[in-house]
Design a protein around this motif. Sequence first.
Motif, PDB file in Angstrom:
ATOM      1  N   THR A 159       7.519   1.586  -8.066  1.00  0.00           N
ATOM      2  CA  THR A 159       7.430   0.216  -8.590  1.00  0.00           C
ATOM      3  C   THR A 159       8.292  -0.709  -7.730  1.00  0.00           C
ATOM      4  N   LEU A 160       8.114  -2.014  -7.917  1.00  0.00           N
ATOM      5  CA  LEU A 160       8.976  -2.981  -7.242  1.00  0.00           C
ATOM      6  C   LEU A 160      10.441  -2.731  -7.600  1.00  0.00           C
ATOM      7  N   GLU A 161      10.698  -2.473  -8.874  1.00  0.00           N
ATOM      8  CA  GLU A 161      12.058  -2.213  -9.329  1.00  0.00           C
ATOM      9  C   GLU A 161      12.605  -0.940  -8.698  1.00  0.00           C
ATOM     10  N   GLY A 162      11.757   0.082  -8.617  1.00  0.00           N
ATOM     11  CA  GLY A 162      12.177   1.347  -8.012  1.00  0.00           C
ATOM     12  C   GLY A 162      12.512   1.196  -6.541  1.00  0.00           C
ATOM     13  N   LEU A 163      11.690   0.427  -5.814  1.00  0.00           N
ATOM     14  CA  LEU A 163      11.965   0.208  -4.396  1.00  0.00           C
ATOM     15  C   LEU A 163      13.215  -0.642  -4.220  1.00  0.00           C
TER      16      LEU A 163
ATOM     17  N   THR B 225       0.830  -1.214   0.000  1.00  0.00           N
ATOM     18  CA  THR B 225       0.000   0.000   0.000  1.00  0.00           C
ATOM     19  C   THR B 225       0.858   1.255   0.000  1.00  0.00           C
ATOM     20  N   GLU B 226       1.875   1.294   0.868  1.00  0.00           N
ATOM     21  CA  GLU B 226       2.766   2.464   0.918  1.00  0.00           C
ATOM     22  C   GLU B 226       3.535   2.622  -0.385  1.00  0.00           C
ATOM     23  N   ARG B 227       3.992   1.517  -0.942  1.00  0.00           N
ATOM     24  CA  ARG B 227       4.744   1.572  -2.197  1.00  0.00           C
ATOM     25  C   ARG B 227       3.884   2.121  -3.329  1.00  0.00           C
ATOM     26  N   VAL B 228       2.664   1.585  -3.444  1.00  0.00           N
ATOM     27  CA  VAL B 228       1.756   2.014  -4.510  1.00  0.00           C
ATOM     28  C   VAL B 228       1.312   3.462  -4.285  1.00  0.00           C
ATOM     29  N   ARG B 229       0.992   3.806  -3.027  1.00  0.00           N
ATOM     30  CA  ARG B 229       0.547   5.168  -2.706  1.00  0.00           C
ATOM     31  C   ARG B 229       1.603   6.202  -3.093  1.00  0.00           C
ATOM     32  N   ARG B 230       2.853   5.823  -2.970  1.00  0.00           N
ATOM     33  CA  ARG B 230       3.954   6.731  -3.281  1.00  0.00           C
ATOM     34  C   ARG B 230       4.390   6.637  -4.751  1.00  0.00           C
ATOM     35  N   GLY B 231       3.714   5.773  -5.519  1.00  0.00           N
ATOM     36  CA  GLY B 231       4.007   5.646  -6.940  1.00  0.00           C
ATOM     37  C   GLY B 231       5.346   4.989  -7.230  1.00  0.00           C
TER      38      GLY B 231
ATOM     39  N   SER C 276       8.833  -8.690  -3.183  1.00  0.00           N
ATOM     40  CA  SER C 276       7.615  -9.377  -3.603  1.00  0.00           C
ATOM     41  C   SER C 276       7.212 -10.448  -2.594  1.00  0.00           C
ATOM     42  N   THR C 277       8.188 -11.201  -2.104  1.00  0.00           N
ATOM     43  CA  THR C 277       7.919 -12.254  -1.116  1.00  0.00           C
ATOM     44  C   THR C 277       7.362 -11.658   0.170  1.00  0.00           C
ATOM     45  N   ILE C 278       7.930 -10.531   0.614  1.00  0.00           N
ATOM     46  CA  ILE C 278       7.442  -9.853   1.823  1.00  0.00           C
ATOM     47  C   ILE C 278       6.040  -9.308   1.584  1.00  0.00           C
ATOM     48  N   GLU C 279       5.810  -8.689   0.438  1.00  0.00           N
ATOM     49  CA  GLU C 279       4.483  -8.125   0.128  1.00  0.00           C
ATOM     50  C   GLU C 279       3.408  -9.207   0.090  1.00  0.00           C
ATOM     51  N   ARG C 280       3.768 -10.408  -0.296  1.00  0.00           N
ATOM     52  CA  ARG C 280       2.797 -11.500  -0.334  1.00  0.00           C
ATOM     53  C   ARG C 280       2.631 -12.177   1.029  1.00  0.00           C
ATOM     54  N   GLY C 281       3.372 -11.697   2.018  1.00  0.00           N
ATOM     55  CA  GLY C 281       3.244 -12.226   3.371  1.00  0.00           C
ATOM     56  C   GLY C 281       3.883 -13.583   3.568  1.00  0.00           C
ATOM     57  N   LEU C 282       4.858 -13.907   2.723  1.00  0.00           N
ATOM     58  CA  LEU C 282       5.477 -15.221   2.782  1.00  0.00           C
ATOM     59  C   LEU C 282       6.759 -15.266   3.594  1.00  0.00           C
TER      60      LEU C 282
END
Length: 182
Positions: free
Chosen positions: A20-24, A12-18, A36-42
């Motif tokens: 991308t996964l690559e940018g972060l 949510t914070e990543r998307v709200r701030r515009g 991605s693994t953390i965002e999926r709760g794994l």
Amino acid sequence: MDLVALGERLRTERVRRGVTLEGLAAASGVSRSMISTIERGLKAPTVIVLARLATGLGTTAARLLDESTRAKVMVIRHEQQRALVDPGGWERRILSPNLPGVEFEFIRTSVPPHVVLGEFAAHAAGSREYVAVESGRLTVTVAGEDHLLEAGDSLYYDGDQVHSFANHHDAACVYYTAMEVP
């Protein structure tokens, strides 16, 4: 720690701030696949990885750990405080509430003898950090310069510099950090 909720808040914070996964990944030094693994709760991030992700987003770890709350007075009981324990044995306890629109953290960190916490990335320009040692001795390295702090000592530095913490001594160390990110 609720890994699914943490992953949702990170995304949510990543998307709200515009961002991308690559940018972060580029901003934090954490791989795209790990994010991605953390965002999926794994997977649970280490304390350092969580700090790097927060820094990459220009926010605090507290923002990623909890929903924002607002009240004129807030008591945060010990059992309600977020405590992050690193595999190295040190504990970071977030003492401040997560307030909407406020990027501030007040943290108590306990470090066993002879433990190096590691390197924290530079925060956004204009960030400020304050450190105060309650007990023991702590070496704070800011932009490559070591500062040895003893019980009762404090230190201020601009947070937009790479910094690290270490307890190279035979006794445990407890210190507090206050951090403001603009």
